[in-house]
Design a protein around this motif. Structure first.
Motif, PDB file in Angstrom:
ATOM      1  N   PHE A 129       0.833  -1.209   0.000  1.00 53.69           N
ATOM      2  CA  PHE A 129       0.000   0.000   0.000  1.00 53.69           C
ATOM      3  C   PHE A 129       0.866   1.256   0.000  1.00 53.69           C
ATOM      4  O   PHE A 129       0.579   2.222  -0.711  1.00 53.69           O
ATOM      5  CB  PHE A 129      -0.922  -0.004   1.215  1.00 53.69           C
ATOM      6  N   HIS A 130       1.945   1.235   0.779  1.00 51.61           N
ATOM      7  CA  HIS A 130       2.841   2.398   0.857  1.00 51.61           C
ATOM      8  C   HIS A 130       3.508   2.670  -0.487  1.00 51.61           C
ATOM      9  O   HIS A 130       3.587   3.823  -0.929  1.00 51.61           O
ATOM     10  CB  HIS A 130       3.906   2.159   1.926  1.00 51.61           C
ATOM     11  N   VAL A 131       3.979   1.625  -1.146  1.00 52.11           N
ATOM     12  CA  VAL A 131       4.623   1.803  -2.460  1.00 52.11           C
ATOM     13  C   VAL A 131       3.624   2.350  -3.475  1.00 52.11           C
ATOM     14  O   VAL A 131       3.930   3.263  -4.248  1.00 52.11           O
ATOM     15  CB  VAL A 131       5.219   0.467  -2.951  1.00 52.11           C
ATOM     16  N   LEU A 132       2.422   1.781  -3.476  1.00 45.36           N
ATOM     17  CA  LEU A 132       1.391   2.216  -4.412  1.00 45.36           C
ATOM     18  C   LEU A 132       1.000   3.671  -4.158  1.00 45.36           C
ATOM     19  O   LEU A 132       0.869   4.467  -5.105  1.00 45.36           O
ATOM     20  CB  LEU A 132       0.163   1.311  -4.279  1.00 45.36           C
ATOM     21  N   LEU A 133       0.835   4.036  -2.894  1.00 46.06           N
ATOM     22  CA  LEU A 133       0.459   5.402  -2.545  1.00 46.06           C
ATOM     23  C   LEU A 133       1.581   6.383  -2.893  1.00 46.06           C
ATOM     24  O   LEU A 133       1.320   7.474  -3.426  1.00 46.06           O
ATOM     25  CB  LEU A 133       0.129   5.487  -1.062  1.00 46.06           C
ATOM     26  N   SER A 134       2.818   6.003  -2.597  1.00 45.92           N
ATOM     27  CA  SER A 134       3.958   6.865  -2.916  1.00 45.92           C
ATOM     28  C   SER A 134       4.084   7.070  -4.422  1.00 45.92           C
ATOM     29  O   SER A 134       4.390   8.172  -4.883  1.00 45.92           O
ATOM     30  CB  SER A 134       5.253   6.261  -2.368  1.00 45.92           C
ATOM     31  N   LEU A 135       3.850   6.010  -5.176  1.00 38.34           N
ATOM     32  CA  LEU A 135       3.913   6.100  -6.638  1.00 38.34           C
ATOM     33  C   LEU A 135       2.849   7.063  -7.165  1.00 38.34           C
ATOM     34  O   LEU A 135       3.137   7.918  -8.016  1.00 38.34           O
ATOM     35  CB  LEU A 135       3.724   4.716  -7.247  1.00 38.34           C
ATOM     36  N   ALA A 136       1.617   6.937  -6.650  1.00 44.33           N
ATOM     37  CA  ALA A 136       0.539   7.829  -7.076  1.00 44.33           C
ATOM     38  C   ALA A 136       0.849   9.277  -6.711  1.00 44.33           C
ATOM     39  O   ALA A 136       0.618  10.198  -7.513  1.00 44.33           O
ATOM     40  CB  ALA A 136      -0.776   7.393  -6.438  1.00 44.33           C
ATOM     41  N   THR A 137       1.384   9.486  -5.506  1.00 42.41           N
ATOM     42  CA  THR A 137       1.747  10.844  -5.062  1.00 42.41           C
ATOM     43  C   THR A 137       2.793  11.453  -5.968  1.00 42.41           C
ATOM     44  O   THR A 137       2.682  12.610  -6.386  1.00 42.41           O
ATOM     45  CB  THR A 137       2.286  10.804  -3.619  1.00 42.41           C
ATOM     46  N   PHE A 138       3.820  10.671  -6.285  1.00 46.05           N
ATOM     47  CA  PHE A 138       4.902  11.173  -7.126  1.00 46.05           C
ATOM     48  C   PHE A 138       4.415  11.510  -8.531  1.00 46.05           C
ATOM     49  O   PHE A 138       4.757  12.560  -9.078  1.00 46.05           O
ATOM     50  CB  PHE A 138       6.021  10.134  -7.196  1.00 46.05           C
ATOM     51  N   VAL A 139       3.619  10.627  -9.115  1.00 45.32           N
ATOM     52  CA  VAL A 139       3.123  10.863 -10.479  1.00 45.32           C
ATOM     53  C   VAL A 139       2.261  12.123 -10.532  1.00 45.32           C
ATOM     54  O   VAL A 139       2.408  12.960 -11.435  1.00 45.32           O
ATOM     55  CB  VAL A 139       2.319   9.640 -10.983  1.00 45.32           C
ATOM     56  N   ILE A 140       1.367  12.294  -9.570  1.00 47.79           N
ATOM     57  CA  ILE A 140       0.506  13.484  -9.542  1.00 47.79           C
ATOM     58  C   ILE A 140       1.335  14.744  -9.326  1.00 47.79           C
ATOM     59  O   ILE A 140       1.087  15.781  -9.950  1.00 47.79           O
ATOM     60  CB  ILE A 140      -0.567  13.328  -8.448  1.00 47.79           C
ATOM     61  N   ALA A 141       2.350  14.656  -8.445  1.00 42.54           N
ATOM     62  CA  ALA A 141       3.210  15.814  -8.200  1.00 42.54           C
ATOM     63  C   ALA A 141       3.995  16.192  -9.451  1.00 42.54           C
ATOM     64  O   ALA A 141       4.154  17.379  -9.772  1.00 42.54           O
ATOM     65  CB  ALA A 141       4.168  15.515  -7.049  1.00 42.54           C
ATOM     66  N   MET A 142       4.481  15.195 -10.185  1.00 45.58           N
ATOM     67  CA  MET A 142       5.241  15.469 -11.409  1.00 45.58           C
ATOM     68  C   MET A 142       4.339  16.022 -12.512  1.00 45.58           C
ATOM     69  O   MET A 142       4.763  16.867 -13.311  1.00 45.58           O
ATOM     70  CB  MET A 142       5.940  14.205 -11.873  1.00 45.58           C
ATOM     71  N   LEU A 143       3.092  15.558 -12.559  1.00 40.75           N
ATOM     72  CA  LEU A 143       2.150  16.119 -13.534  1.00 40.75           C
ATOM     73  C   LEU A 143       1.813  17.569 -13.186  1.00 40.75           C
ATOM     74  O   LEU A 143       1.651  18.416 -14.082  1.00 40.75           O
ATOM     75  CB  LEU A 143       0.883  15.269 -13.588  1.00 40.75           C
ATOM     76  N   ALA A 144       1.716  17.859 -11.883  1.00 37.20           N
ATOM     77  CA  ALA A 144       1.514  19.248 -11.464  1.00 37.20           C
ATOM     78  C   ALA A 144       2.707  20.096 -11.877  1.00 37.20           C
ATOM     79  O   ALA A 144       2.543  21.246 -12.317  1.00 37.20           O
ATOM     80  CB  ALA A 144       1.317  19.308  -9.944  1.00 37.20           C
ATOM     81  N   GLN A 145       3.906  19.534 -11.740  1.00 43.06           N
ATOM     82  CA  GLN A 145       5.120  20.220 -12.183  1.00 43.06           C
ATOM     83  C   GLN A 145       5.056  20.489 -13.680  1.00 43.06           C
ATOM     84  O   GLN A 145       5.399  21.573 -14.150  1.00 43.06           O
ATOM     85  CB  GLN A 145       6.335  19.345 -11.860  1.00 43.06           C
ATOM     86  N   PHE A 146       4.619  19.501 -14.440  1.00 45.78           N
ATOM     87  CA  PHE A 146       4.507  19.601 -15.895  1.00 45.78           C
ATOM     88  C   PHE A 146       3.619  20.782 -16.298  1.00 45.78           C
ATOM     89  O   PHE A 146       3.990  21.607 -17.142  1.00 45.78           O
ATOM     90  CB  PHE A 146       3.949  18.290 -16.446  1.00 45.78           C
ATOM     91  N   TYR A 147       2.431  20.860 -15.687  1.00 43.82           N
ATOM     92  CA  TYR A 147       1.509  21.949 -16.034  1.00 43.82           C
ATOM     93  C   TYR A 147       1.953  23.282 -15.426  1.00 43.82           C
ATOM     94  O   TYR A 147       1.581  24.345 -15.936  1.00 43.82           O
ATOM     95  CB  TYR A 147       0.094  21.606 -15.557  1.00 43.82           C
ATOM     96  N   GLY A 148       2.739  23.223 -14.376  1.00 37.88           N
ATOM     97  CA  GLY A 148       3.194  24.465 -13.745  1.00 37.88           C
ATOM     98  C   GLY A 148       4.079  25.311 -14.632  1.00 37.88           C
ATOM     99  O   GLY A 148       4.134  26.537 -14.478  1.00 37.88           O
ATOM    100  N   TYR A 149       4.777  24.673 -15.574  1.00 39.64           N
ATOM    101  CA  TYR A 149       5.657  25.436 -16.461  1.00 39.64           C
ATOM    102  C   TYR A 149       4.890  26.432 -17.330  1.00 39.64           C
ATOM    103  O   TYR A 149       5.427  27.468 -17.715  1.00 39.64           O
ATOM    104  CB  TYR A 149       6.446  24.488 -17.368  1.00 39.64           C
ATOM    105  N   THR A 150       3.651  26.096 -17.643  1.00 36.64           N
ATOM    106  CA  THR A 150       2.849  26.973 -18.507  1.00 36.64           C
ATOM    107  C   THR A 150       1.754  27.723 -17.758  1.00 36.64           C
ATOM    108  O   THR A 150       1.196  28.683 -18.295  1.00 36.64           O
ATOM    109  CB  THR A 150       2.192  26.153 -19.639  1.00 36.64           C
TER     110      THR A 150
END
Length: 224
Positions: free
Chosen positions: A159-180
């Protein structure tokens, strides 16, 4: 050539390939982190720049490095013992998640707790909430043995690995859209912004290899 030799050669080739991907990932993470740190620190950590620096350094650098601690292709931690890797992972995840949460809090306070209508702000708020839950699940995962009578250590770590993976992916997608979608990146040129987005996505995908392999191994353990 015997089957054992062929398997050994295939394993060696895969190890070299994963090591190459890890080098590429480290370059991508370093590029994004160094540019953002330089761009924010040279003008002062005020206003939105404090949010950008905290969230980027926390999620893109520290959290990514923490997730790759146990990865066999990571030459930075390959020589360490499992216990040392765990300690490094815990420290990096706490620092990375803490900085990411702090960065989100700074912006939420500036915006009077209104996370805004943009994709970046919504994903950032989701990453903020998931980071808090992930940090809590990480503490439980560290204490998995002592809590084994209440929660299965394997289930808890999965559960921890799955949750951490989801957190990281969402954070990186937020980073992606943050550039624009944040004003701090205006004036950098559209081509450079696209480059940053591509490099960020590459870093996200390559970093996810380690937790995905871990999830696969845990699923195999569940099945057996």
């Amino acid at each position: 050539m015997s089957a054992e030799v062929r398997r050994a050669n295939s394993a060696t080739a895969l190890q070299h390939f994963e090591a190459g991907l890890n080098v590429l990932n480290q370059l991508c993470i370093g590029f994004v982190t160094i540019w953002i740190c330089w761009n924010c620190l040279r003008t002062g950590l005020v206003g939105i720049r404090l949010h950008v620096w905290l969230a980027s350094f926390g999620f893109v650098f520290l959290m990514a490095e923490g997730m790759m601690c146990f990865y066999d292709g990571n030459w930075l931690t390959l020589r360490y013992t499992r216990k040392t890797k765990t300690a490094i992972h815990v420290v990096l995840q706490i620092l990375g998640g803490g900085m990411g949460v702090a960065g989100c809090l700074v912006q939420l306070i500036r915006d009077d707790w209104n996370f805004g209508p943009t994709i970046h702000s919504r994903l950032g708020f989701a990453a903020f909430l998931l980071s808090l839950i992930s940090l809590l699940s990480g503490i439980v995962a560290v204490l998995a043995r002592s809590l084994s009578r209440i929660v299965s250590p394997l289930a808890n770590k999965t559960f921890h690995v799955l949750l951490s993976l989801a957190t990281f992916v969402i954070a990186m997608l937020a980073q992606f859209y943050g550039y624009t979608q944040t004003g701090i990146f205006k004036g950098q040129g559209s081509d450079f912004v696209i480059l940053m987005q591509v490099v960020t996505l590459v870093a996200m995908v390559l970093t996810c290899i380690a937790p995905l392999k871990s999830l696969y191994q845990k699923c195999v353990s569940f099945a057996s």
